[in-house]
Design an enzyme around this catalytic site. Structure first.
Site, PDB file in Angstrom:
ATOM      1  N   TYR A  22       0.797  -1.233   0.000  1.00  0.00           N
ATOM      2  CA  TYR A  22       0.000   0.000   0.000  1.00  0.00           C
ATOM      3  C   TYR A  22       0.829   1.282   0.000  1.00  0.00           C
ATOM      4  O   TYR A  22       0.259   2.371   0.046  1.00  0.00           O
ATOM      5  CB  TYR A  22      -0.927  -0.006   1.225  1.00  0.00           C
ATOM      6  CG  TYR A  22      -1.840  -1.226   1.286  1.00  0.00           C
ATOM      7  CD1 TYR A  22      -2.788  -1.446   0.292  1.00  0.00           C
ATOM      8  CD2 TYR A  22      -1.732  -2.156   2.318  1.00  0.00           C
ATOM      9  CE1 TYR A  22      -3.611  -2.573   0.332  1.00  0.00           C
ATOM     10  CE2 TYR A  22      -2.552  -3.281   2.368  1.00  0.00           C
ATOM     11  CZ  TYR A  22      -3.487  -3.476   1.372  1.00  0.00           C
ATOM     12  OH  TYR A  22      -4.291  -4.587   1.401  1.00  0.00           O
ATOM     13  N   ASN A  71     -13.375   2.953  -1.086  1.00  0.00           N
ATOM     14  CA  ASN A  71     -12.493   1.791  -0.932  1.00  0.00           C
ATOM     15  C   ASN A  71     -13.026   0.998   0.254  1.00  0.00           C
ATOM     16  O   ASN A  71     -12.775   1.345   1.408  1.00  0.00           O
ATOM     17  CB  ASN A  71     -11.043   2.218  -0.691  1.00  0.00           C
ATOM     18  CG  ASN A  71     -10.102   1.015  -0.645  1.00  0.00           C
ATOM     19  OD1 ASN A  71     -10.539  -0.122  -0.486  1.00  0.00           O
ATOM     20  ND2 ASN A  71      -8.814   1.274  -0.776  1.00  0.00           N
ATOM     21  N   HIS A  77     -14.806  -7.991   0.087  1.00  0.00           N
ATOM     22  CA  HIS A  77     -14.849  -9.427  -0.174  1.00  0.00           C
ATOM     23  C   HIS A  77     -15.877 -10.159   0.690  1.00  0.00           C
ATOM     24  O   HIS A  77     -16.061 -11.366   0.539  1.00  0.00           O
ATOM     25  CB  HIS A  77     -13.446 -10.021   0.052  1.00  0.00           C
ATOM     26  CG  HIS A  77     -12.354  -9.138  -0.492  1.00  0.00           C
ATOM     27  ND1 HIS A  77     -12.249  -8.855  -1.834  1.00  0.00           N
ATOM     28  CD2 HIS A  77     -11.358  -8.429   0.117  1.00  0.00           C
ATOM     29  CE1 HIS A  77     -11.214  -8.019  -2.026  1.00  0.00           C
ATOM     30  NE2 HIS A  77     -10.659  -7.754  -0.852  1.00  0.00           N
ATOM     31  N   ASP A  84     -25.505  -3.981  -1.176  1.00  0.00           N
ATOM     32  CA  ASP A  84     -26.933  -3.607  -1.199  1.00  0.00           C
ATOM     33  C   ASP A  84     -27.105  -2.096  -1.050  1.00  0.00           C
ATOM     34  O   ASP A  84     -27.988  -1.500  -1.681  1.00  0.00           O
ATOM     35  CB  ASP A  84     -27.689  -4.294  -0.051  1.00  0.00           C
ATOM     36  CG  ASP A  84     -27.961  -5.768  -0.322  1.00  0.00           C
ATOM     37  OD1 ASP A  84     -27.778  -6.207  -1.473  1.00  0.00           O
ATOM     38  OD2 ASP A  84     -28.349  -6.471   0.633  1.00  0.00           O
ATOM     39  N   HIS A  97      -9.316   0.279  -5.261  1.00  0.00           N
ATOM     40  CA  HIS A  97      -8.374  -0.504  -4.453  1.00  0.00           C
ATOM     41  C   HIS A  97      -6.966  -0.045  -4.772  1.00  0.00           C
ATOM     42  O   HIS A  97      -6.615   0.093  -5.953  1.00  0.00           O
ATOM     43  CB  HIS A  97      -8.504  -2.005  -4.727  1.00  0.00           C
ATOM     44  CG  HIS A  97      -9.863  -2.522  -4.393  1.00  0.00           C
ATOM     45  ND1 HIS A  97     -10.280  -2.661  -3.089  1.00  0.00           N
ATOM     46  CD2 HIS A  97     -10.906  -2.864  -5.175  1.00  0.00           C
ATOM     47  CE1 HIS A  97     -11.526  -3.089  -3.091  1.00  0.00           C
ATOM     48  NE2 HIS A  97     -11.941  -3.212  -4.342  1.00  0.00           N
ATOM     49  N   ILE A  98      -6.189   0.181  -3.740  1.00  0.00           N
ATOM     50  CA  ILE A  98      -4.811   0.657  -3.913  1.00  0.00           C
ATOM     51  C   ILE A  98      -3.976  -0.444  -4.567  1.00  0.00           C
ATOM     52  O   ILE A  98      -3.234  -0.193  -5.522  1.00  0.00           O
ATOM     53  CB  ILE A  98      -4.234   1.056  -2.534  1.00  0.00           C
ATOM     54  CG1 ILE A  98      -5.041   2.232  -1.969  1.00  0.00           C
ATOM     55  CG2 ILE A  98      -2.755   1.403  -2.636  1.00  0.00           C
ATOM     56  CD1 ILE A  98      -4.869   2.467  -0.479  1.00  0.00           C
ATOM     57  N   SER A  99      -4.104  -1.644  -4.066  1.00  0.00           N
ATOM     58  CA  SER A  99      -3.368  -2.781  -4.634  1.00  0.00           C
ATOM     59  C   SER A  99      -4.185  -3.401  -5.772  1.00  0.00           C
ATOM     60  O   SER A  99      -5.383  -3.128  -5.907  1.00  0.00           O
ATOM     61  CB  SER A  99      -3.114  -3.834  -3.543  1.00  0.00           C
ATOM     62  OG  SER A  99      -4.348  -4.362  -3.077  1.00  0.00           O
ATOM     63  N   ARG A 108      -9.529 -12.329  -2.599  1.00  0.00           N
ATOM     64  CA  ARG A 108      -9.622 -10.901  -2.946  1.00  0.00           C
ATOM     65  C   ARG A 108     -10.188 -10.689  -4.340  1.00  0.00           C
ATOM     66  O   ARG A 108     -10.467  -9.571  -4.758  1.00  0.00           O
ATOM     67  CB  ARG A 108      -8.265 -10.219  -2.820  1.00  0.00           C
ATOM     68  CG  ARG A 108      -7.753 -10.165  -1.406  1.00  0.00           C
ATOM     69  CD  ARG A 108      -6.500  -9.324  -1.277  1.00  0.00           C
ATOM     70  NE  ARG A 108      -5.743  -9.716  -0.113  1.00  0.00           N
ATOM     71  CZ  ARG A 108      -5.955  -9.253   1.128  1.00  0.00           C
ATOM     72  NH1 ARG A 108      -6.883  -8.360   1.354  1.00  0.00           N
ATOM     73  NH2 ARG A 108      -5.229  -9.680   2.140  1.00  0.00           N
TER      74      ARG A 108
END
Ligand code: DQA
Length: 140
Positions: A22, A71, A77, A84, A97-99, A108
């Site tokens: 990250y 994020n 997950h 919803d 998502h950073i990664s 993931r």
């Protein structure tokens, strides 16, 4: 334009948390730079480690902003409920998502929010938040 940025669990630890995944920048430092790049955008920022609080915030800001950059972190997950919420609210949501979640563990690769979002940005580091903001600025 008003944009809400919402970060999920453990993203308050950015800078110190798994820097290989990250990076070493805190979100607060990044957020300051982001705001200075888009002085015509009215940003709000919220972070929580608690699923229900994230849901409350999404519901609250959806009536106050033009767009949401989310994020959901680990809740991506697992959380049917956050998926919803995104389906229920009016404001468009971009998942960041950073990664690169698709280059990591199999669990993931599952997202309960992607299908409800306008789109997903994953794997560009902190820059992903700026890419999401820019996407809202581009004309349809
Ligand atoms: C993350 C990826 C998630 O899998 C993880 O649980 C996070 C951060 C990211 O920004 O890359 O906490 O959302």
């Amino acid at each position: 334009m008003k944009i809400a940025i919402i970060n999920g669990p453990n993203l308050n630890l950015l800078g110190a948390r798994e820097p290989d995944q990250y990076g070493s920048q805190t979100f607060e430092a990044y957020y300051e730079k982001l705001q200075s790049k888009f002085t015509n955008i009215n940003f709000t920022y919220y972070q929580s480690n608690i699923e229900g609080e994230l849901i409350n915030e999404l519901q609250k800001v959806s009536n106050l902003v033009d767009a949401i950059v989310l994020n959901p972190a680990g809740y991506t997950h697992t959380s049917v409920a956050i998926g919803d919420t995104i389906a229920a609210i009016k404001a468009p949501v971009i998942e960041v998502h950073i990664s690169n979640v698709h280059a990591r563990e199999d669990f993931r690769k599952i997202s309960h929010v992607s299908a409800k979002c306008k789109g997903t940005i994953s794997g560009f580091g902190m820059k992903g938040y700026e890419l999401a903001v820019r996407s809202f600025l581009l004309a349809e």
